[in-house]
Design an enzyme around this catalytic site. Structure first.
Site, PDB file in Angstrom:
ATOM      1  N   ASP A  12      52.103 -33.461 -40.866  1.00 44.76           N
ATOM      2  CA  ASP A  12      52.121 -32.197 -41.508  1.00 44.76           C
ATOM      3  C   ASP A  12      53.219 -31.549 -41.003  1.00 44.76           C
ATOM      4  O   ASP A  12      54.407 -31.671 -40.451  1.00 44.76           O
ATOM      5  CB  ASP A  12      50.567 -31.566 -41.213  1.00 44.76           C
ATOM      6  CG  ASP A  12      50.270 -31.046 -39.897  1.00 44.76           C
ATOM      7  OD1 ASP A  12      51.309 -31.549 -39.035  1.00 44.76           O
ATOM      8  OD2 ASP A  12      49.243 -30.487 -39.660  1.00 44.76           O
ATOM      9  N   CYS A  69      50.231 -34.745 -36.378  1.00 43.11           N
ATOM     10  CA  CYS A  69      49.835 -33.355 -36.739  1.00 43.11           C
ATOM     11  C   CYS A  69      49.664 -32.759 -35.434  1.00 43.11           C
ATOM     12  O   CYS A  69      50.235 -33.094 -34.261  1.00 43.11           O
ATOM     13  CB  CYS A  69      48.704 -33.326 -37.548  1.00 43.11           C
ATOM     14  SG  CYS A  69      46.980 -33.754 -36.920  1.00 43.11           S
ATOM     15  N   GLY A  70      49.170 -31.291 -35.280  1.00 42.95           N
ATOM     16  CA  GLY A  70      49.094 -30.421 -34.137  1.00 42.95           C
ATOM     17  C   GLY A  70      48.478 -31.036 -32.987  1.00 42.95           C
ATOM     18  O   GLY A  70      49.026 -31.287 -31.971  1.00 42.95           O
ATOM     19  N   THR A  71      47.142 -31.906 -33.321  1.00 42.27           N
ATOM     20  CA  THR A  71      46.400 -32.520 -32.321  1.00 42.27           C
ATOM     21  C   THR A  71      46.556 -34.043 -32.415  1.00 42.27           C
ATOM     22  O   THR A  71      46.025 -34.776 -31.565  1.00 42.27           O
ATOM     23  CB  THR A  71      45.063 -32.151 -32.361  1.00 42.27           C
ATOM     24  OG1 THR A  71      44.491 -32.564 -33.599  1.00 42.27           O
ATOM     25  CG2 THR A  71      44.737 -30.579 -32.266  1.00 42.27           C
ATOM     26  N   HIS A 102      44.028 -54.656 -28.229  1.00 41.84           N
ATOM     27  CA  HIS A 102      42.543 -54.946 -28.250  1.00 41.84           C
ATOM     28  C   HIS A 102      41.982 -54.712 -29.626  1.00 41.84           C
ATOM     29  O   HIS A 102      41.148 -55.334 -30.116  1.00 41.84           O
ATOM     30  CB  HIS A 102      41.756 -54.290 -27.381  1.00 41.84           C
ATOM     31  CG  HIS A 102      42.020 -55.104 -25.818  1.00 41.84           C
ATOM     32  ND1 HIS A 102      41.148 -54.737 -24.912  1.00 41.84           N
ATOM     33  CD2 HIS A 102      42.810 -55.959 -25.440  1.00 41.84           C
ATOM     34  CE1 HIS A 102      41.456 -55.147 -23.807  1.00 41.84           C
ATOM     35  NE2 HIS A 102      42.388 -56.249 -24.133  1.00 41.84           N
ATOM     36  N   ASN A 103      42.729 -53.718 -30.310  1.00 41.55           N
ATOM     37  CA  ASN A 103      41.816 -53.079 -31.517  1.00 41.55           C
ATOM     38  C   ASN A 103      42.592 -53.215 -32.493  1.00 41.55           C
ATOM     39  O   ASN A 103      42.358 -52.935 -33.944  1.00 41.55           O
ATOM     40  CB  ASN A 103      41.698 -51.489 -31.313  1.00 41.55           C
ATOM     41  CG  ASN A 103      41.176 -51.340 -30.139  1.00 41.55           C
ATOM     42  OD1 ASN A 103      41.583 -50.216 -29.258  1.00 41.55           O
ATOM     43  ND2 ASN A 103      39.839 -51.555 -30.079  1.00 41.55           N
ATOM     44  N   HIS A 137      38.950 -60.242 -29.160  1.00 40.85           N
ATOM     45  CA  HIS A 137      39.023 -58.930 -29.792  1.00 40.85           C
ATOM     46  C   HIS A 137      39.242 -59.168 -31.436  1.00 40.85           C
ATOM     47  O   HIS A 137      38.776 -58.150 -31.910  1.00 40.85           O
ATOM     48  CB  HIS A 137      40.424 -58.736 -29.207  1.00 40.85           C
ATOM     49  CG  HIS A 137      40.371 -58.483 -27.849  1.00 40.85           C
ATOM     50  ND1 HIS A 137      39.652 -57.533 -26.983  1.00 40.85           N
ATOM     51  CD2 HIS A 137      41.257 -59.167 -27.070  1.00 40.85           C
ATOM     52  CE1 HIS A 137      39.804 -57.703 -25.636  1.00 40.85           C
ATOM     53  NE2 HIS A 137      40.595 -58.686 -25.517  1.00 40.85           N
ATOM     54  N   ARG A 140      35.684 -58.585 -32.719  1.00 39.66           N
ATOM     55  CA  ARG A 140      35.267 -57.171 -32.783  1.00 39.66           C
ATOM     56  C   ARG A 140      36.043 -56.418 -33.692  1.00 39.66           C
ATOM     57  O   ARG A 140      35.385 -55.591 -34.414  1.00 39.66           O
ATOM     58  CB  ARG A 140      35.665 -56.810 -31.492  1.00 39.66           C
ATOM     59  CG  ARG A 140      34.617 -57.179 -30.100  1.00 39.66           C
ATOM     60  CD  ARG A 140      35.208 -57.024 -28.862  1.00 39.66           C
ATOM     61  NE  ARG A 140      34.351 -57.718 -27.890  1.00 39.66           N
ATOM     62  CZ  ARG A 140      34.905 -57.894 -26.611  1.00 39.66           C
ATOM     63  NH1 ARG A 140      35.769 -57.866 -26.085  1.00 39.66           N
ATOM     64  NH2 ARG A 140      33.822 -58.518 -25.912  1.00 39.66           N
TER      65      ARG A 140
END
Ligand code: RB5
Length: 149
Positions: A12, A69-71, A102-103, A137, A140
């Protein structure tokens, strides 16, 4: 990931210079980069940019994405609403490596008002240099995909 890997970059208005630096950094690593903006500091809505980047990854047009973005949180939430997207916010290199290993994360989100430029680039490196390990993994990750219906 190979140099053929195409990476979408978006944000953003929170930090356009950081996004551009990240895009240039990724390109310098040999990847193909698509930076879909925005191009001005005018206030804009992070869901629009998170969704646009996520759709590029979900469609297979790009293999990975880096968004800001900001966070890092709002744009991550928007991206994760797109089927097939696994996006994590990272403020450290360990997490950035693990969300790939892993993800099988296909998108990385950064908080431009949380971390500095140097750390942001190191987090991007950790994310791009890591590979999904598969095996248990994979089972999962398949369970996450199953939740999408
Ligand atoms: C915009 O001011 C800010 O809310 C946004 O960049 C982001 O931090 C949202 O999660």
């Amino acid at each position: 990931m190979t140099s053929k890997t195409r990476i979408i970059v978006s944000s953003d208005h929170a930090d356009i210079p950081m996004r551009r630096a990240i895009a240039a950094h990724i390109e310098a690593k040999g990847f193909e980069v698509e930076d879909i903006g925005p191009t001005t500091n005018e206030s804009t809505n992070y869901p629009t940019h998170g969704e646009a980047a996520a759709r590029k990854v979900a469609s297979g047009d790009c293999q990975l994405g880096v968004i800001l973005c900001g966070t890092g949180q709002g744009i991550m939430m928007a991206a994760n609403k797109v089927k097939g997207i696994r996006c994590g916010v990272c403020s450290d290199t360990f997490s950035a490596r693990m969300i790939r290993e892993h993800n099988d994360a296909n998108m990385l989100s950064l908080g431009a008002r949380v971390i500095g430029m140097g750390l942001a680039l190191e987090i991007v490196d950790a994310f791009l240099d890591a590979e999904f390990e598969g095996g248990r993994h994979g089972t999962r990750v398949d369970m996450i995909t199953a939740i999408e219906g």
